[in-house]
Structure formats: C-alpha cells, structure tokens
Design a protein around this motif. Structure first.
Motif, PDB file in Angstrom:
ATOM      1  N   ARG A 155       0.836  -1.211   0.000  1.00 32.81           N
ATOM      2  CA  ARG A 155       0.000   0.000   0.000  1.00 32.81           C
ATOM      3  C   ARG A 155       0.868   1.257   0.000  1.00 32.81           C
ATOM      4  O   ARG A 155       0.578   2.210  -0.717  1.00 32.81           O
ATOM      5  CB  ARG A 155      -0.880   0.049   1.254  1.00 32.81           C
ATOM      6  N   GLN A 156       1.919   1.229   0.812  1.00 33.38           N
ATOM      7  CA  GLN A 156       2.740   2.435   0.884  1.00 33.38           C
ATOM      8  C   GLN A 156       3.471   2.677  -0.432  1.00 33.38           C
ATOM      9  O   GLN A 156       3.685   3.822  -0.823  1.00 33.38           O
ATOM     10  CB  GLN A 156       3.688   2.369   2.094  1.00 33.38           C
ATOM     11  N   ARG A 157       3.827   1.620  -1.145  1.00 36.26           N
ATOM     12  CA  ARG A 157       4.441   1.806  -2.470  1.00 36.26           C
ATOM     13  C   ARG A 157       3.446   2.440  -3.449  1.00 36.26           C
ATOM     14  O   ARG A 157       3.814   3.289  -4.262  1.00 36.26           O
ATOM     15  CB  ARG A 157       4.954   0.476  -3.035  1.00 36.26           C
ATOM     16  N   VAL A 158       2.196   2.021  -3.359  1.00 39.84           N
ATOM     17  CA  VAL A 158       1.169   2.630  -4.215  1.00 39.84           C
ATOM     18  C   VAL A 158       1.023   4.120  -3.854  1.00 39.84           C
ATOM     19  O   VAL A 158       0.934   4.982  -4.731  1.00 39.84           O
ATOM     20  CB  VAL A 158      -0.188   1.901  -4.071  1.00 39.84           C
ATOM     21  N   ALA A 159       1.049   4.397  -2.546  1.00 38.55           N
ATOM     22  CA  ALA A 159       0.943   5.797  -2.107  1.00 38.55           C
ATOM     23  C   ALA A 159       2.133   6.622  -2.621  1.00 38.55           C
ATOM     24  O   ALA A 159       1.972   7.778  -3.012  1.00 38.55           O
ATOM     25  CB  ALA A 159       0.855   5.870  -0.585  1.00 38.55           C
ATOM     26  N   VAL A 160       3.315   6.014  -2.639  1.00 43.25           N
ATOM     27  CA  VAL A 160       4.490   6.712  -3.178  1.00 43.25           C
ATOM     28  C   VAL A 160       4.308   6.939  -4.683  1.00 43.25           C
ATOM     29  O   VAL A 160       4.579   8.021  -5.198  1.00 43.25           O
ATOM     30  CB  VAL A 160       5.802   5.950  -2.881  1.00 43.25           C
ATOM     31  N   ALA A 161       3.798   5.922  -5.374  1.00 37.32           N
ATOM     32  CA  ALA A 161       3.545   6.066  -6.815  1.00 37.32           C
ATOM     33  C   ALA A 161       2.577   7.221  -7.066  1.00 37.32           C
ATOM     34  O   ALA A 161       2.790   8.059  -7.941  1.00 37.32           O
ATOM     35  CB  ALA A 161       2.976   4.763  -7.393  1.00 37.32           C
ATOM     36  N   ARG A 162       1.524   7.266  -6.272  1.00 35.80           N
ATOM     37  CA  ARG A 162       0.543   8.343  -6.426  1.00 35.80           C
ATOM     38  C   ARG A 162       1.188   9.713  -6.180  1.00 35.80           C
ATOM     39  O   ARG A 162       0.912  10.686  -6.877  1.00 35.80           O
ATOM     40  CB  ARG A 162      -0.613   8.126  -5.448  1.00 35.80           C
ATOM     41  N   ALA A 163       2.071   9.760  -5.168  1.00 35.16           N
ATOM     42  CA  ALA A 163       2.731  11.032  -4.853  1.00 35.16           C
ATOM     43  C   ALA A 163       3.652  11.483  -5.986  1.00 35.16           C
ATOM     44  O   ALA A 163       3.866  12.676  -6.172  1.00 35.16           O
ATOM     45  CB  ALA A 163       3.530  10.889  -3.552  1.00 35.16           C
ATOM     46  N   LEU A 164       4.194  10.521  -6.728  1.00 35.55           N
ATOM     47  CA  LEU A 164       5.198  10.851  -7.746  1.00 35.55           C
ATOM     48  C   LEU A 164       4.620  11.140  -9.123  1.00 35.55           C
ATOM     49  O   LEU A 164       5.301  11.701  -9.975  1.00 35.55           O
ATOM     50  CB  LEU A 164       6.188   9.678  -7.902  1.00 35.55           C
ATOM     51  N   VAL A 165       3.382  10.753  -9.342  1.00 32.34           N
ATOM     52  CA  VAL A 165       2.885  10.718 -10.718  1.00 32.34           C
ATOM     53  C   VAL A 165       2.796  12.108 -11.358  1.00 32.34           C
ATOM     54  O   VAL A 165       2.935  12.253 -12.568  1.00 32.34           O
ATOM     55  CB  VAL A 165       1.560   9.930 -10.806  1.00 32.34           C
ATOM     56  N   ALA A 166       2.612  13.140 -10.536  1.00 29.54           N
ATOM     57  CA  ALA A 166       2.558  14.498 -11.099  1.00 29.54           C
ATOM     58  C   ALA A 166       3.957  15.113 -11.214  1.00 29.54           C
ATOM     59  O   ALA A 166       4.085  16.302 -11.477  1.00 29.54           O
ATOM     60  CB  ALA A 166       1.647  15.388 -10.263  1.00 29.54           C
ATOM     61  N   GLU A 167       4.978  14.293 -11.002  1.00 32.85           N
ATOM     62  CA  GLU A 167       6.373  14.730 -11.087  1.00 32.85           C
ATOM     63  C   GLU A 167       6.663  15.952 -10.214  1.00 32.85           C
ATOM     64  O   GLU A 167       7.075  17.010 -10.687  1.00 32.85           O
ATOM     65  CB  GLU A 167       6.758  14.987 -12.550  1.00 32.85           C
ATOM     66  N   PRO A 168       6.448  15.786  -8.892  1.00 35.12           N
ATOM     67  CA  PRO A 168       6.710  16.894  -7.970  1.00 35.12           C
ATOM     68  C   PRO A 168       8.208  17.121  -7.811  1.00 35.12           C
ATOM     69  O   PRO A 168       9.010  16.233  -8.142  1.00 35.12           O
ATOM     70  CB  PRO A 168       6.113  16.384  -6.655  1.00 35.12           C
ATOM     71  N   SER A 169       8.576  18.300  -7.303  1.00 35.15           N
ATOM     72  CA  SER A 169       9.988  18.542  -7.014  1.00 35.15           C
ATOM     73  C   SER A 169      10.296  18.217  -5.555  1.00 35.15           C
ATOM     74  O   SER A 169      11.447  18.177  -5.158  1.00 35.15           O
ATOM     75  CB  SER A 169      10.347  19.996  -7.312  1.00 35.15           C
ATOM     76  N   LEU A 170       9.249  17.987  -4.771  1.00 30.50           N
ATOM     77  CA  LEU A 170       9.424  17.792  -3.331  1.00 30.50           C
ATOM     78  C   LEU A 170       8.497  16.679  -2.860  1.00 30.50           C
ATOM     79  O   LEU A 170       7.300  16.705  -3.136  1.00 30.50           O
ATOM     80  CB  LEU A 170       9.060  19.114  -2.628  1.00 30.50           C
ATOM     81  N   LEU A 171       9.080  15.704  -2.149  1.00 25.78           N
ATOM     82  CA  LEU A 171       8.289  14.601  -1.599  1.00 25.78           C
ATOM     83  C   LEU A 171       8.275  14.731  -0.074  1.00 25.78           C
ATOM     84  O   LEU A 171       9.329  14.714   0.564  1.00 25.78           O
ATOM     85  CB  LEU A 171       8.914  13.265  -2.024  1.00 25.78           C
ATOM     86  N   LEU A 172       7.077  14.876   0.489  1.00 20.20           N
ATOM     87  CA  LEU A 172       6.920  15.059   1.935  1.00 20.20           C
ATOM     88  C   LEU A 172       6.261  13.821   2.529  1.00 20.20           C
ATOM     89  O   LEU A 172       5.163  13.438   2.101  1.00 20.20           O
ATOM     90  CB  LEU A 172       6.047  16.287   2.224  1.00 20.20           C
ATOM     91  N   CYS A 173       6.928  13.196   3.492  1.00 19.88           N
ATOM     92  CA  CYS A 173       6.437  11.930   4.045  1.00 19.88           C
ATOM     93  C   CYS A 173       6.252  12.068   5.556  1.00 19.88           C
ATOM     94  O   CYS A 173       7.211  12.333   6.279  1.00 19.88           O
ATOM     95  CB  CYS A 173       7.434  10.814   3.760  1.00 19.88           C
ATOM     96  N   ASP A 174       5.007  11.896   6.021  1.00 24.20           N
ATOM     97  CA  ASP A 174       4.713  12.026   7.450  1.00 24.20           C
ATOM     98  C   ASP A 174       4.620  10.636   8.077  1.00 24.20           C
ATOM     99  O   ASP A 174       3.608   9.962   7.937  1.00 24.20           O
ATOM    100  CB  ASP A 174       3.412  12.813   7.652  1.00 24.20           C
ATOM    101  N   GLU A 175       5.687  10.231   8.760  1.00 21.82           N
ATOM    102  CA  GLU A 175       5.790   8.908   9.384  1.00 21.82           C
ATOM    103  C   GLU A 175       5.398   7.782   8.418  1.00 21.82           C
ATOM    104  O   GLU A 175       4.525   6.963   8.719  1.00 21.82           O
ATOM    105  CB  GLU A 175       4.943   8.848  10.664  1.00 21.82           C
ATOM    106  N   PRO A 176       6.053   7.728   7.261  1.00 21.03           N
ATOM    107  CA  PRO A 176       5.637   6.770   6.215  1.00 21.03           C
ATOM    108  C   PRO A 176       5.821   5.319   6.618  1.00 21.03           C
ATOM    109  O   PRO A 176       5.202   4.435   6.034  1.00 21.03           O
ATOM    110  CB  PRO A 176       6.553   7.120   5.037  1.00 21.03           C
ATOM    111  N   THR A 177       6.672   5.067   7.611  1.00 19.28           N
ATOM    112  CA  THR A 177       6.916   3.678   8.020  1.00 19.28           C
ATOM    113  C   THR A 177       6.220   3.354   9.342  1.00 19.28           C
ATOM    114  O   THR A 177       6.402   2.278   9.891  1.00 19.28           O
ATOM    115  CB  THR A 177       8.429   3.402   8.159  1.00 19.28           C
TER     116      THR A 177
END
Ligand code: ADP
Ligand code: MG
Length: 236
Positions: A155-177
């Motif tokens: 699930r978290q990999r899917v969430a990362v994929a979703r976060a990346l799909v718009a090609e952001p310059s910044l990835l913000l992760c709130d307690e991802p693990t």
C-alpha cells in the motif's frame, strides 16, 4: 550567513511560526528559519505532539503560517488564495502519509490515475503514466489489486507512486513507516534512497532513529522549537 547544502532552496522558512488560537493557545511551531536545498534528503525527528506534522503541513501548503514567510522553490506563498495554493501544491509537492490514504476499493492503477484527474492529462496518458510510476516503485505486478488486498508495504508503495505521478519537485512523508514492520520499513526507505539518488528532494518525519539514518541531515523539534544542525555551522 548560513549555507544550505544541496542546490537552490526548495523550502525556505523565514521566521515562520504557527499558533493555534485556543484557548489555550498552542504554539505548535515557534518562529524558525529553515532552508532545504534541492536534492536533499532530510529527516525530522521529535516526540509526539512536538510539531512535526505542523512543520510538514506548512511546507506542503496544507496549512499557512500564523506569521512569517514561506518560499517554495523561490515563490513567496504569503497572501496566496486557497486556489493558487492548491495549484502550487499540485505542481510541486507529493505527499505520503502514515495511514496511506488510498481509496480502498479502487485498484492501485486507479488510485494513481485519480491523482491526475484535476490536471488536464488525457485519459490514455493518465493510464500510461500511472503504469510507469507503479513500475518505478516496484509494484506493477499488483496494479490491478485494490489496497484492501495488499500488505502495508505494498500500500505504501502505491501511495508513493501516487505522490510521484505528477512529477513533484518535493516529496513530503509524514511517518511513512509508522504502520510497517521493520523489514518492510527498510525496504520502503531503500525506495526513498533510490528516488533521492535520482534527484528528488525528500523530507521524512519519523520518530525512529533507524529511519533518520537514511537522511543526510536530521532536524529535531521539541515543543515547537526546531533545531537544525546546519544553522550552527559557519559559512565555509
Ligand atoms: P506531531 O506531528 O509532532 O505529533 P503536531 O504538529 O501534530 O505534532 O502538533 C503539534 C501541537 O499542536 C500539539 O500540541 C497538538 O496537540 C497541537 N495541534 C495540532 N493540531 C491542532 C489543531 N487543529 N488545533 C489545536 N492544536 C493542534
Ligand atoms: Mg504528526
């Protein structure tokens, strides 16, 4: 003068603070200066209630400071309308949260495609881009499965994929693990390491010291007071 490592600042806080009015007033973030350069991998540590999410939500334009200025990629966000902030957020920022926040009954592929719904990406392109980003995070074999049939790590990999799909310059992760066992957490962090090597600017909140080892700078926060190691180093 202090220098920020990495490239030009992606995040720049100038005397940013956030107080919840109450009563009683909560000083969630005391006035702070912060610079995070392009290509940095930063971890933010601090006990529960110390202001970590507040910091991340301001950086992610989900919250606006009570006082001070926030420049995102050099763009002054002060006094921007909610719709401009939303557009800027969509263009520059990807989020990953502890609780995944996926649509449980839609496939992984659909979850990622839906993130592009409000950008004018044609349907066929949405499909191709979602497939490509699922491949990039190593979960393409589960593209047709809904989150209800996935492990936490998947699930978290899917969430990362979703976060990346718009090609952001910044990835913000709130307690991802926070919801992952330690082996799965380590594997997710390796994914973040890979994204970082490919040039992504990453900020990860954690209260796990092992997670913090992945970043190359750790900011700590306690009772809303931020301490940033680079601010104590002189210019070189
Ligand atoms: P952390 O992420 O480190 O656990 P937060 O940034 O969520 O901490 O919260 C920082 C402080 O602000 C805490 O004392 C919390 O109770 C308070 N807080 C968070 N959100 C609100 C809110 N909407 N209204 C009032 N106080 C809040
Ligand atoms: Mg939090």
């Amino acid at each position: 003068m202090t220098r920020s490592p990495g490239g030009p600042p992606v995040i720049e806080f100038r005397a940013v603070e956030l107080t919840y009015p109450g009563p009683p007033a909560v000083h969630a973030l005391r006035p702070c200066d912060l610079r995070i350069g392009s290509g940095e991998f930063i971890t933010v540590m601090g006990p529960s209630g110390s202001g970590k999410s507040t910091l991340l939500n301001i950086a992610g334009l989900l919250d606006t400071p009570t006082r001070g200025r926030y420049l995102l990629n050099g763009i002054d966000t002060q006094a921007m309308s909610a719709s401009r902030l939303a557009a800027l957020r969509g263009e520059h920022i990807g989020f990953v949260f502890q609780a995944f926040h996926l649509l449980p009954h839609r496939s992984a592929q659909e979850n990622v495609e839906l993130a592009m719904l409000y950008q004018s990406v044609p349907r066929r392109q949405r499909r191709m881009r979602a497939a490509a980003v699922l491949e990039r995070v190593g979960i393409s074999h589960r593209a047709a499965a809904p989150p209800t049939q996935m492990s936490g790590g998947e699930r978290q990999r899917v969430a990362v994929a979703r976060a990346l799909v718009a090609e952001p310059s910044l990835l913000l992760c709130d307690e991802p693990t926070g919801n992952l066992d330690s082996a799965t957490a380590e594997s997710l962090l390796e994914l973040l390491d890979t994204l970082h090597r490919d040039g992504m600017t990453i900020v990860v909140i954690t209260h796990d010291g092992q997670v913090a080892e992945h970043g190359h700078r750790t900011i700590t926060i306690r009772d809303g007071v931020l301490s940033d190691p680079t601010r104590h180093r002189g210019a070189r």
